[in-house]
Design a protein around this motif. Structure first.
Motif, PDB file in Angstrom:
ATOM      1  N   LEU A   1       0.411  -1.127  -0.057  1.00 32.64           N
ATOM      2  CA  LEU A   1      -0.182   0.162   0.155  1.00 32.64           C
ATOM      3  C   LEU A   1       1.328   1.005  -0.025  1.00 32.64           C
ATOM      4  O   LEU A   1       0.632   2.493  -0.405  1.00 32.64           O
ATOM      5  N   PHE A   2       1.842   0.772   1.153  1.00 35.20           N
ATOM      6  CA  PHE A   2       3.146   2.524   0.591  1.00 35.20           C
ATOM      7  C   PHE A   2       3.307   2.251  -0.474  1.00 35.20           C
ATOM      8  O   PHE A   2       3.214   4.225  -0.923  1.00 35.20           O
ATOM      9  N   ARG A   3       4.067   1.063  -1.190  1.00 36.68           N
ATOM     10  CA  ARG A   3       4.883   1.849  -2.772  1.00 36.68           C
ATOM     11  C   ARG A   3       3.124   2.020  -3.441  1.00 36.68           C
ATOM     12  O   ARG A   3       3.573   2.496  -4.590  1.00 36.68           O
TER      13      ARG A   3
ATOM     14  N   ILE B   1       3.407   6.110  -3.345  1.00 37.30           N
ATOM     15  CA  ILE B   1       4.399   6.606  -3.134  1.00 37.30           C
ATOM     16  C   ILE B   1       4.514   6.656  -4.969  1.00 37.30           C
ATOM     17  O   ILE B   1       4.533   7.572  -5.344  1.00 37.30           O
ATOM     18  N   SER B   2       4.258   4.979  -5.487  1.00 38.88           N
ATOM     19  CA  SER B   2       4.441   5.809  -7.130  1.00 38.88           C
ATOM     20  C   SER B   2       2.924   6.264  -7.901  1.00 38.88           C
ATOM     21  O   SER B   2       3.490   7.118  -8.537  1.00 38.88           O
TER      22      SER B   2
ATOM     23  N   THR C   1       0.586  10.589  -4.501  1.00 37.29           N
ATOM     24  CA  THR C   1      -0.399  10.775  -3.364  1.00 37.29           C
ATOM     25  C   THR C   1       0.064  11.607  -2.411  1.00 37.29           C
ATOM     26  O   THR C   1       1.339  11.886  -1.900  1.00 37.29           O
ATOM     27  N   GLU C   2      -0.403  12.764  -1.819  1.00 35.82           N
ATOM     28  CA  GLU C   2      -0.509  13.118  -0.365  1.00 35.82           C
ATOM     29  C   GLU C   2       0.235  12.242   0.086  1.00 35.82           C
ATOM     30  O   GLU C   2       1.212  12.535   1.176  1.00 35.82           O
ATOM     31  N   LEU C   3      -0.585  11.258   0.547  1.00 43.96           N
ATOM     32  CA  LEU C   3      -0.016   9.981   1.594  1.00 43.96           C
ATOM     33  C   LEU C   3       0.997   9.542   0.991  1.00 43.96           C
ATOM     34  O   LEU C   3       2.144   9.086   1.949  1.00 43.96           O
ATOM     35  N   GLY C   4       1.462   9.324  -0.063  1.00 43.48           N
ATOM     36  CA  GLY C   4       2.829   8.595  -0.876  1.00 43.48           C
ATOM     37  C   GLY C   4       4.012   9.349  -0.722  1.00 43.48           C
ATOM     38  O   GLY C   4       5.495   9.369  -0.216  1.00 43.48           O
ATOM     39  N   LYS C   5       3.366  10.575  -0.262  1.00 41.19           N
ATOM     40  CA  LYS C   5       4.861  11.864  -0.060  1.00 41.19           C
ATOM     41  C   LYS C   5       5.069  11.559   1.424  1.00 41.19           C
ATOM     42  O   LYS C   5       6.723  12.066   1.485  1.00 41.19           O
ATOM     43  N   ARG C   6       4.520  11.287   2.056  1.00 39.56           N
ATOM     44  CA  ARG C   6       4.611  12.186   2.991  1.00 39.56           C
ATOM     45  C   ARG C   6       5.451  10.275   3.756  1.00 39.56           C
ATOM     46  O   ARG C   6       6.422  10.529   4.190  1.00 39.56           O
ATOM     47  N   VAL C   7       5.006   9.263   3.115  1.00 39.27           N
ATOM     48  CA  VAL C   7       5.751   7.695   3.861  1.00 39.27           C
ATOM     49  C   VAL C   7       6.986   7.880   2.999  1.00 39.27           C
ATOM     50  O   VAL C   7       7.832   7.099   3.378  1.00 39.27           O
TER      51      VAL C   7
ATOM     52  N   GLY D   1      14.943  -4.078  -7.687  1.00 43.04           N
ATOM     53  CA  GLY D   1      15.135  -3.167  -7.471  1.00 43.04           C
ATOM     54  C   GLY D   1      14.490  -2.184  -6.482  1.00 43.04           C
ATOM     55  O   GLY D   1      14.425  -1.508  -6.546  1.00 43.04           O
ATOM     56  N   ARG D   2      14.236  -2.739  -5.392  1.00 39.09           N
ATOM     57  CA  ARG D   2      13.570  -2.330  -4.632  1.00 39.09           C
ATOM     58  C   ARG D   2      14.206  -1.352  -4.038  1.00 39.09           C
ATOM     59  O   ARG D   2      15.225  -1.730  -3.305  1.00 39.09           O
ATOM     60  N   ALA D   3      13.826   0.257  -3.449  1.00 42.15           N
ATOM     61  CA  ALA D   3      14.745   0.905  -2.736  1.00 42.15           C
ATOM     62  C   ALA D   3      14.993   0.678  -1.311  1.00 42.15           C
ATOM     63  O   ALA D   3      15.246   0.804  -0.742  1.00 42.15           O
ATOM     64  N   ASP D   4      13.523   0.069  -0.783  1.00 41.25           N
ATOM     65  CA  ASP D   4      13.747  -0.413   0.540  1.00 41.25           C
ATOM     66  C   ASP D   4      14.891  -1.872   0.957  1.00 41.25           C
ATOM     67  O   ASP D   4      14.889  -1.508   2.194  1.00 41.25           O
ATOM     68  N   ASP D   5      15.256  -2.525   0.061  1.00 39.70           N
ATOM     69  CA  ASP D   5      15.801  -3.313   0.029  1.00 39.70           C
ATOM     70  C   ASP D   5      17.849  -3.247   0.168  1.00 39.70           C
ATOM     71  O   ASP D   5      18.639  -3.889   0.052  1.00 39.70           O
ATOM     72  N   ASP D   6      18.064  -1.943   0.019  1.00 37.60           N
ATOM     73  CA  ASP D   6      19.580  -1.331   0.285  1.00 37.60           C
ATOM     74  C   ASP D   6      19.847  -1.787   1.026  1.00 37.60           C
ATOM     75  O   ASP D   6      18.888  -1.708   2.224  1.00 37.60           O
ATOM     76  N   ALA D   7      21.083  -1.827   1.314  1.00 35.73           N
ATOM     77  CA  ALA D   7      21.747  -2.926   2.555  1.00 35.73           C
ATOM     78  C   ALA D   7      21.819  -1.573   3.904  1.00 35.73           C
ATOM     79  O   ALA D   7      21.842  -2.331   4.949  1.00 35.73           O
ATOM     80  N   ASP D   8      21.270  -0.126   3.900  1.00 38.18           N
ATOM     81  CA  ASP D   8      21.296   0.281   4.885  1.00 38.18           C
ATOM     82  C   ASP D   8      20.221   0.621   5.699  1.00 38.18           C
ATOM     83  O   ASP D   8      20.431   0.460   6.400  1.00 38.18           O
ATOM     84  N   LYS D   9      19.538   0.112   4.268  1.00 39.22           N
ATOM     85  CA  LYS D   9      17.741   0.477   4.683  1.00 39.22           C
ATOM     86  C   LYS D   9      17.031  -0.832   5.863  1.00 39.22           C
ATOM     87  O   LYS D   9      16.480  -0.963   6.190  1.00 39.22           O
TER      88      LYS D   9
END
Length: 189
Positions: free
Chosen positions: A35-37, A40-41, A44-50, A133-141
């Motif tokens: 839902l968050f993704r 974001i894609s 939406t306003e919620l997407g920008k905040r999330v 390629g999910r951005a939330d899977d990069d090492a630091d995150k």
């Protein structure tokens, strides 16, 4: 109605197993991450905040997550049940979900905890990142998300354990074998 919480750290196999459970039990899958993704894609306003919250590797505040989840449940009035994936992540969210379901004559029937150690999680997410390629899977995150899980989210389990609703399933091994073990736990409900 069958309402399940699929619980486990990032990379535990919740998405893989959810797809199989949806097919077998004809449940509606609600993944807060999906839902968050989507928000974001769609920018939406919620997407920008999330987007900013997730970019910082933090959990989205309860109020936003709960409102979004309730909206998704309302979109499926004829559902045979739901799989909640990635939710609840805090005791406050678990309590809010119970209150919401109770108002609608429902309950969480069971919580399936996929047990996977940290080394396996890191290996799986590294592989998933190559494909998705999910951005939330990069090492630091990833490290922040794993830390969030083990420092905060894992504390939701005692809430459901006190209600006798938790079934622990080994999340390492053959996907079909894990699925069979999850089904055994669900069928016992």
């Amino acid at each position: 109605m069958l309402n399940l919480v699929l619980f486990g750290p990032p990379g535990a196999g919740k998405g893989t197993q959810s797809a199989k459970l949806i097919e077998k039990y004809q449940l509606v899958h609600i993944s807060t991450g999906d839902l968050f993704r989507m928000h974001i894609s769609n920018d939406t306003e919620l997407g920008k905040r999330v987007k900013q919250i997730l970019a910082d590797g933090m959990l989205v505040p309860d109020s936003i997550t709960i409102d979004m989840l309730e909206e998704e449940v309302k979109k499926n009035p004829d559902a045979k049940g739901f799989i909640f994936d990635g939710f609840p992540r805090t005791v406050a969210q678990a309590e809010a979900l119970d209150v919401y379901l109770e108002k609608n004559g429902q309950t969480i029937n069971g919580v399936v905890q996929l047990e996977v150690n940290e080394d396996e999680i890191k290996t799986r997410i590294a592989e998933r990142q190559k494909v998705s390629g999910r951005a939330d899977d990069d090492a630091d995150k990833l490290l922040k998300r794993i830390d969030e899980y083990f420092s905060k989210t894992v504390h939701v389990l005692p809430y459901y354990e006190a209600q006798g609703k938790v079934s622990k399933v080994n999340g390492i091994g053959n996907i079909e074998e894990i699925f069979s073990n999850i089904c055994t736990a669900i069928d016992a409900l």
